[in-house]
Design a protein around this motif. Structure first.
Motif, PDB file in Angstrom:
ATOM      1  N   VAL A  90      30.704  11.184 -29.250  1.00 36.40           N
ATOM      2  CA  VAL A  90      30.674  10.392 -28.012  1.00 36.40           C
ATOM      3  C   VAL A  90      31.782   9.352 -28.023  1.00 36.40           C
ATOM      4  CG1 VAL A  90      29.362   8.649 -26.749  1.00 36.40           C
ATOM      5  CG2 VAL A  90      28.244  10.749 -27.476  1.00 36.40           C
TER       6      VAL A  90
ATOM      7  N   THR B 101      22.254  10.968 -21.183  1.00 34.87           N
ATOM      8  CA  THR B 101      22.924  11.408 -22.405  1.00 34.87           C
ATOM      9  C   THR B 101      23.140  10.258 -23.383  1.00 34.87           C
ATOM     10  OG1 THR B 101      25.155  11.033 -21.553  1.00 34.87           O
ATOM     11  CG2 THR B 101      24.126  13.157 -21.051  1.00 34.87           C
TER      12      THR B 101
ATOM     13  N   ASP C  51      25.897   9.212 -24.338  1.00 34.94           N
ATOM     14  CA  ASP C  51      27.023   8.389 -23.887  1.00 34.94           C
ATOM     15  C   ASP C  51      26.556   7.029 -23.364  1.00 34.94           C
ATOM     16  OD1 ASP C  51      27.632  11.271 -23.750  1.00 34.94           O
ATOM     17  OD2 ASP C  51      29.628  10.604 -23.101  1.00 34.94           O
TER      18      ASP C  51
END
Length: 220
Positions: free
Chosen positions: A49, A13, A15
């Motif tokens: 995020v 992801t 992130d």
């Protein structure tokens, strides 16, 4: 794994990409600054995020005027493993250096080259390693050398999940390739990451055939 995207080993992801940016420097970042680094992500996705990580305490959020700033919370319990993940590329090169140091005088030079050195790895990329053998060590030396080459290829795969592709030169083969201006050697001189021996020695062997090399990516 992708040495240039270490967080992809644990999360695919955005992130992970954002954490990699924050862990790269002891500094604050704005959303636009992170966005300039992560050009394939949207600014809105980066904002979400950062705010999500801030609610976990991993990221510290502040506001300067109307500008939101973010930095990694280095006191957080998760900070140490996050920074360790961010340093996977250096950790790999250091581990490889330590292993090759055990080869002693049989190894004259070694360098990682190709996509692992230039930062353009894909998940299925090989990790390319050039090895230059020192001198002629006889049949017994050949057996030991062969075992070591097989073992370092195995270790590269065990450490990273990527195939280790070894390009090896005996001393006479290397001299002949250098004299002929072998393109692979020029690539190593320009972009390779030295993990055994010295870059100055390697470039000196090539200089008579192809002139002076800048060695802009040397890792001495």
């Amino acid at each position: 794994m992708q040495l240039n995207k270490p967080f992809a080993t644990v999360t695919p992801t955005l992130d992970g990409d954002v954490l990699a940016v924050l862990a790269s420097a002891d500094a604050t970042f704005t959303i636009s600054q992170v966005h300039r680094i992560l050009t394939t992500a949207s600014a809105e996705g980066i904002r979400k995020v950062l705010n999500r990580l801030a609610t976990q305490g991993v990221v510290l959020h502040d506001q300067v005027g109307r500008t939101n700033t973010y930095r990694l919370n280095t006191e957080h319990l998760a900070a140490e493993p996050i920074m360790a993940l961010a340093r996977l590329n250096s950790a790999f090169l250091n581990r490889l250096e330590e292993h090759l140091r055990e080869w002693g005088k049989t190894l004259r030079y070694a360098a990682v080259f190709g996509s692992a050195a230039t930062g353009h790895m894909r998940r299925d990329s090989d990790i390319d390693l050039i090895l230059v053998r020192a001198g002629d060590w006889g049949r017994e030396g050949d057996d030991v050398w062969g075992h070591r080459v097989t073992e370092v290829a195995r270790l590269i795969t065990a450490w990273t999940g990527n195939d280790g592709r070894i390009v090896e030169y005996a001393a006479d083969e290397f001299r002949a390739a250098a004299a002929a201006g072998e393109p692979l050697l020029r690539d190593v001189a320009k972009q390779g990451l030295t993990v055994a021996g010295t870059r100055s020695w390697f470039n000196a062997q090539l200089r008579p055939a192809s002139g002076r090399f800048d060695g802009v990516a040397a890792r001495l």
